[in-house]
Design an enzyme around this catalytic site. Structure first.
Site, mmCIF file in Angstrom:
data_model
loop_
_atom_site.group_PDB
_atom_site.id
_atom_site.type_symbol
_atom_site.label_atom_id
_atom_site.label_comp_id
_atom_site.label_asym_id
_atom_site.label_seq_id
_atom_site.Cartn_x
_atom_site.Cartn_y
_atom_site.Cartn_z
ATOM 1 N N ASP A 51 0.772 -1.249 0.000
ATOM 2 C CA ASP A 51 0.000 0.000 0.000
ATOM 3 C C ASP A 51 0.810 1.310 0.000
ATOM 4 O OD1 ASP A 51 -1.505 -2.144 0.852
ATOM 5 O OD2 ASP A 51 -2.266 -1.170 2.643
ATOM 6 N N GLU A 233 -10.611 -2.175 4.444
ATOM 7 C CA GLU A 233 -9.249 -1.699 4.674
ATOM 8 C C GLU A 233 -9.085 -0.297 4.068
ATOM 9 O OE1 GLU A 233 -6.622 -5.740 4.921
ATOM 10 O OE2 GLU A 233 -6.878 -4.997 2.901
HETATM 11 C C1 FRU Z 1 -3.969 -3.523 2.705
HETATM 12 C C2 FRU Z 1 -3.363 -3.994 4.014
HETATM 13 C C3 FRU Z 1 -3.710 -3.046 5.128
HETATM 14 C C4 FRU Z 1 -2.577 -3.279 6.101
HETATM 15 C C5 FRU Z 1 -1.416 -3.515 5.187
HETATM 16 C C6 FRU Z 1 -0.396 -4.471 5.718
HETATM 17 O O1 FRU Z 1 -3.332 -4.013 1.583
HETATM 18 O O2 FRU Z 1 -3.808 -5.314 4.291
HETATM 19 O O3 FRU Z 1 -4.981 -3.237 5.671
HETATM 20 O O4 FRU Z 1 -2.382 -2.175 6.939
HETATM 21 O O5 FRU Z 1 -1.939 -4.002 3.975
HETATM 22 O O6 FRU Z 1 0.741 -4.504 4.919
#
Ligand code: FRU
Length: 511
Positions: A51, A233
């Site tokens: 992300d 998320e």
């Molecule tokens: C989204 C996610 C978030 C988390 C991160 C962990 O892709 O699953 O919810 O904070 O990636 O790397």
């Protein structure tokens, strides 16, 4: 600066050239030294990325922090990697900004500039850049607890060069919500509050603070609205004015994994109102920011100049992110896109369209007429690092991007079904995961009549398709074994079809 002068001169040289006779640029696959390395999208120089995090503009720099694991090309203990850009086109890769600490891995989150020094971390003269993120305590998770995700903060007084982790972390503890993460913080001038959006499994929570350290929960949204095929998320919430009427609405972005319309992870949105504490929306149907399989966890910049809403997403999908056939690094960000809101036939639609400014070299431009039940071939072009733009009033045609190995990426518009379909099943390497070859569909029922623009960006391992300036968008990864060098336009109708200014341009590398 020097780089800009150089690029501007390059641009002038290229734009003065006569187009057709000079497009001898043939990029072969081997010339792309690292197979699949995108040339105009952000990637880390090596290792795993997911992300985008901490998107904030400050003192002339766009910051891009990102989920990063510096020891492998699969997901692992999360750090915040870092890059900066003056223009969102060219990036400087920076040292790692945040490391896992005693509270856990550093998961996704956001960054703000504390202009009024509400936190006391900086001063009015040197406001702190404050990063707000989720701590993921791996030991807690392994022990079967449910309170292992908490929220922490860190601040920088040198515009992101170095960070101090707040000693009293975590600032928000967890009383038993297994998925409790991805804080997006923004300042609200009207209420003089910091607002934090947090996702809690199947819904959004809004928390408020006066100083970024003490937080209180003020509202919830969404337990029974929108798509719920997976965990919520990476939330984001911001106002946008409808382009035509100046009416202001608030847009909530929620990434969801799994449960996206074409499988795996994807990003839905809600259009509604925010009264300073609570987000409400009467929206019944599911809405998707991007229908392709590979645009996830995207959020927007805080403090972008000119009040622009600039979005970046992670160009992958949790269904196969760990399996894609790159060796030195894994995955890229989408092209930066400006978001806007329209209302067509009473329907609110979130539009996303690439920022302008990439340097391009025109390879071909011509009006194309394809006779009934026939194919028209544009051959001999470097397609894997290109922008393809055309205008047409047609709603039924097929584009095949092909290479000498016989691989093809097929993009069709089907009038009867009101559908755009992307078929990457024969596009190159697809067998690394069972669902990668599946067909992707995008309903386009609300397109206006008449001539519209199609813009397609192809980089060495991705395609981004923007229909009608971003009303409908698809983003997908591709892994051809050789550069695509032809576009074949297929007409299956009993009448001829027309394309105005079918334009193929090579996009310069940003690196
Ligand atoms: C989204 C996610 C978030 C988390 C991160 C962990 O892709 O699953 O919810 O904070 O990636 O790397």
């Amino acid at each position: 600066m020097l780089k800009n002068v150089f690029l501007i001169s390059l641009f002038l040289i290229f734009s003065c050239k006569e187009n057709k006779s000079t497009f001898k640029v043939q990029e072969t696959f081997e010339e792309n030294l690292e197979p699949y390395r995108p040339q105009f999208h952000f990637t880390p120089s090596e290792k795993w990325m997911n992300d985008p995090n901490g998107l904030v503009y400050h003192q002339g720099l766009y910051h891009l922090f990102y989920q990063y694991y510096p020891d492998d090309i699969v997901w692992g203990p999360m750090h915040w990697g870092h890059a900066t850009s003056k223009d969102m086109l060219y990036w400087d890769r920076k040292p790692i900004a945040l490391y896992p600490d005693k509270n856990g891995y550093i998961f996704s989150g956001s960054a703000v500039i504390d202009i009024n020094n509400t936190s006391g971390f900086g001063s009015k003269e040197t406001p702190a850049l404050v990063a707000i993120f989720t701590y993921h305590d791996m030991d807690g998770e392994k022990a079967g607890r449910t309170d292992f995700q908490t929220q922490g903060i860190a601040y920088s007084l040198d515009n992101g060069e170095s960070f101090n982790v707040y000693e009293a972390n975590p600032v928000i503890k967890n009383n038993g919500i297994k998925d409790f993460r991805d804080p997006k913080v923004f300042w609200d001038d009207k209420t003089e509050n910091w607002n934090m959006l947090l996702v809690a499994g199947d819904h959004l929570q809004i928390w408020q603070s006066k100083n970024l350290k003490d937080w209180q929960k003020v509202s919830e949204f969404g337990r029974n609205q929108g798509a719920h095929g997976g965990v919520w998320e990476c939330p984001d919430l911001f106002p946008l004015k409808i382009t035509e009427t100046e009416e202001e609405k608030w847009v909530l972005l929620i990434s969801i994994n799994p449960g996206a319309p074409n499988g795996g992870s994807g990003t839905q949105y809600f259009v509604g109102d925010f009264d300073g504490t609570t987000f409400t929306s009467s929206q019944k149907e599911e809405k998707w920011l991007d229908w392709g399989t590979d645009n996830y966890a995207g959020v927007t910049y805080n403090n972008a100049p000119g009040n622009k809403r600039i979005f970046l997403g992670w160009m992958s999908n949790w269904a196969y992110a760990r399996d894609t056939p790159t060796e030195k690094w894994r995955s890229a960000m989408t092209i930066p896109r400006e978001l806007s809101l329209t209302k067509t036939r009473g329907v609110y639609e979130l539009v996303n369209y690439p920022l302008e400014g990439l340097q391009k070299e025109l390879q071909e431009v011509k009006d194309v007429n394809v006779a009934s039940n026939s194919k028209y071939t544009l051959a001999g072009f470097a397609i894997n690092q290109s922008e393809i733009v055309f205008k047409t009033a047609e709603r039924d045609f097929i584009l095949h991007f092909t290479n000498p190995k016989g691989e093809r990426l097929k993009l069709s518009l089907n009038k009867k079904e009101n559908m755009m379909v992307l078929d990457r099943s024969q596009s190159g390497k697809v067998a690394f995961q069972k669902d990668f070859a599946s067909i992707q569909k995008m309903p386009i029922a609300n397109l206006p009549e008449g001539e519209i623009e199609f813009k397609i960006l192809i980089d060495w391992s991705s395609i981004e398709i923007f229909v009608n300036k971003g009303q409908y968008v698809m983003t997908a990864q591709i892994f051809p074994n050789e550069n695509y060098n032809s576009v074949i336009i297929e007409n299956t109708l009993d009448e001829s079809i027309n394309f105005k200014e079918f334009k193929i341009s090579k996009v310069e590398s940003i690196w």
